[in-house]
Enzyme design. Sequence first.
Site, PDB file in Angstrom:
ATOM      1  N   ASP A   1      -1.145  -0.521   0.515  1.00 55.83           N
ATOM      2  CA  ASP A   1      -0.252  -1.272   1.381  1.00 55.83           C
ATOM      3  C   ASP A   1       0.618  -2.168   0.492  1.00 55.83           C
ATOM      4  O   ASP A   1       0.418  -2.268  -0.717  1.00 55.83           O
ATOM      5  CB  ASP A   1      -1.074  -2.086   2.403  1.00 55.83           C
ATOM      6  CG  ASP A   1      -0.241  -2.450   3.619  1.00 55.83           C
ATOM      7  OD1 ASP A   1      -0.817  -2.728   4.676  1.00 55.83           O
ATOM      8  OD2 ASP A   1       1.004  -2.431   3.514  1.00 55.83           O
TER       9      ASP A   1
HETATM   10  C1  GLC Z   1       3.273  -3.877   5.573  1.00 48.94           C
HETATM   11  C2  GLC Z   1       2.216  -3.332   6.521  1.00 48.94           C
HETATM   12  C3  GLC Z   1       2.161  -1.834   6.575  1.00 48.94           C
HETATM   13  C4  GLC Z   1       3.539  -1.259   6.339  1.00 48.94           C
HETATM   14  C5  GLC Z   1       3.907  -1.579   4.905  1.00 48.94           C
HETATM   15  C6  GLC Z   1       5.291  -1.033   4.529  1.00 48.94           C
HETATM   16  O1  GLC Z   1       2.781  -4.995   4.901  1.00 48.94           O
HETATM   17  O2  GLC Z   1       0.890  -3.812   6.350  1.00 48.94           O
HETATM   18  O3  GLC Z   1       1.639  -1.485   7.868  1.00 48.94           O
HETATM   19  O4  GLC Z   1       3.518   0.147   6.545  1.00 48.94           O
HETATM   20  O5  GLC Z   1       3.864  -2.969   4.647  1.00 48.94           O
HETATM   21  O6  GLC Z   1       6.274  -1.698   5.244  1.00 48.94           O
END
Ligand code: GLC
Length: 727
Positions: free
Chosen positions: A276
């Site tokens: 993430d």
């Molecule tokens: C964010 C979220 C995740 C998302 C990622 C990319 O922090 O936790 O769900 O897909 O970053 O935007």
Amino acid sequence: MSRAQGVPAARARGDVERKIERLIAAMTLEEKAGQMTQSAGPNTDAIGAEQRPPLPLEDAIRQGGVGSMIALIPKAQMREYQRIAVEESRLGIPLLFCQDVIHGHSTVFPMPLASACSFDLRQVESSCRVAAREAAGQGIKCTFSPMLDIGRDPRWGRVCEGAGEDPYLTARMAEAHVRGYQGDDAAAPGSLLACLKHFVGYSAAEGGRDYNTCEISPTTLRNVYLPPFRAGIAAGAGMVMAAFNVLDGVPVVANRAVSHHLLREELGFEGVLVSDYAAVDELIAHGVAQNAEEAALRAVLAGLDIEMTTSHVYHHLPHLVRTGKLPESRLDESVRRILRCKFRLGIMDDPYQSLDETTEASVFCPAHRQASLEMARRSMVLLQNKGALPLNPNARIALIGPMADSKNLLGTWHFSRYTDETVTLKDGLERLGANLICRAGCAVDAAIPGGIEAALEAAKAADVILLALGEREEMSGEAASRQAPELPAPQMELARAVAGLGKPVVLVLTSGRPLILEWFTRHADAILETWFLGSMAGEAIADVLFGRCNPSGKLAISFPRQVGQIPVYYNCLNTGRPYQNDGGRFFSRYLDGPNAPLYAFGHGLSYTQFALSALSLSSAVMPMDGGVVVRAKVKNTGGCAGEEVVQLYVRDRCASISRPVRELKGFIKLALAPGQEETVAFTLCAKDLGFYGQDGQFVCEPGLFDVMVGRSSDDSEMLSAILEVRR
Ligand code: GLC
């Protein structure tokens, strides 16, 4: 490289593998680390450490330092980045463009929690198909969706992004999303790669506070949190996202037991594992890495393939390999998965797929808006109705509240350019010719001088009052935890004033999570939960309010009566002292309130009524290797057509671990005309009745099971039969 058209799959696959091995053999360590690096694009605030190689993004791409990108940029800019990667980098490996297409792209659909309440897998799949067509038409080839986190705590703002509290429903939603996004061929122009997230247990954050510590027992992990990921992987999802949280004290991103043994060996996932956002860098804050180099080492040793938005992998992996701390074979394993993914998506053969202007999909077209409208109509949940709904078409209506004429109905995680076209509730009602007077009364979380007085003035002349209240988009979603998930005080003040007029009040609620609504059960005639319904929200809500569409949604998540009940969910364990509501003292209960939620999982009313009868099992005894057919009759006993979601629950009365008092194991949504009666049938076999035991193995144990069919998990007229499973 021309795509292998019509070539036997095995030979095509062999060709791809040979191309991949040739590329890996030619790549430098830096280029391998580059493929494992996902940029957040050109204009992003750095989080913690360096956001990307300390070069302008174009130069980093030119050097082969970026393999994929979160693309929130115009298509022309994506096309230029792709040109640099293909024509100016040494090996010409194309970039993979990703985005959070969570509930639509240009045409915004209901939030995932809302569409889960539709219990309509076909509609959800077609919604995802539209989203894929629009996003892929903009050059996106991977979406960070579906979110499969089990939502048991409405203080956690991200419950709106998932499919609620039930593993079975969330698993079916996982399959529908993967089918919708990927279609039969992820390389097709209108398809996206699905990314299952957040692996795993992120939603169990203590206190409902986002990014907080999670403590999940191994049996709960396997019986509650993992089933949706098993289903999504079995459906062919190409990517999984490692979550921010710790499990058993180690962040998932650095936790080989989770990111490798569980994901790869137990669940059999062979695709790409992406972290993430900045989660690799966050290993330092977690206190499991001294510095960026150690963070990169721990993440890659744990099994991570792509680092999202920070670039410790890019900066440190070559040195770690050259100094013998990390085998190059580990990098090759990740690069192999990444390249397989790019071949699967067709971008190795056609890097500019959908990146030229000619492939502008018909975004936000009437057909797509109609699809969003259909999904919205079926996602609302009628929680209470003492008779005020459906509205009398000639009624004088006072539409009161901050959501009355608000376009803030899309929900979190949307990047649509068409927000101005969002249909407000006022628009929707006026389109139906409603005799309407509209007053905001207050803002979402602030009073308006004279607002209540103006609202009361309008309401006095009305036959019925629609109270359009709720959350702003930003009050749910990521980093939007709330200690008190309720309506802001200014809205409650307005509601109390309006209720004092003694006229029928209909609460039309816009929210990304269950809110504490007990006051409204006593002061509103009807309560309609509309969630965040997307681009066509106002039209869909007006259709339901006027009865042009009979509400058919069912709750995918329980509504607590009080915050103190949280977490409260239907598939709970019985405990050794189950409370029977008989006043007994030494039982699992509260002194100051009931155990039951305000509204239970599966609850949802219609403008008509349905009755279930004639539950039957094809056999009262099922051999372990056999199956049983469960049948019941469902009849529309009311005065208008409608749809019912018939739900199948089971309970394992006695097993080697304590089992839930009931678990959803099937549902059928069907439309019935007044007086029409149909028979629904479900099948059950050992895989439906089993569970993961303390040894981590799946088992179905002989014994007695309650087999139940109802209209909700707490249906007072639940039909039940006993099934004996024998070895
Ligand atoms: C964010 C979220 C995740 C998302 C990622 C990319 O922090 O936790 O769900 O897909 O970053 O935007």
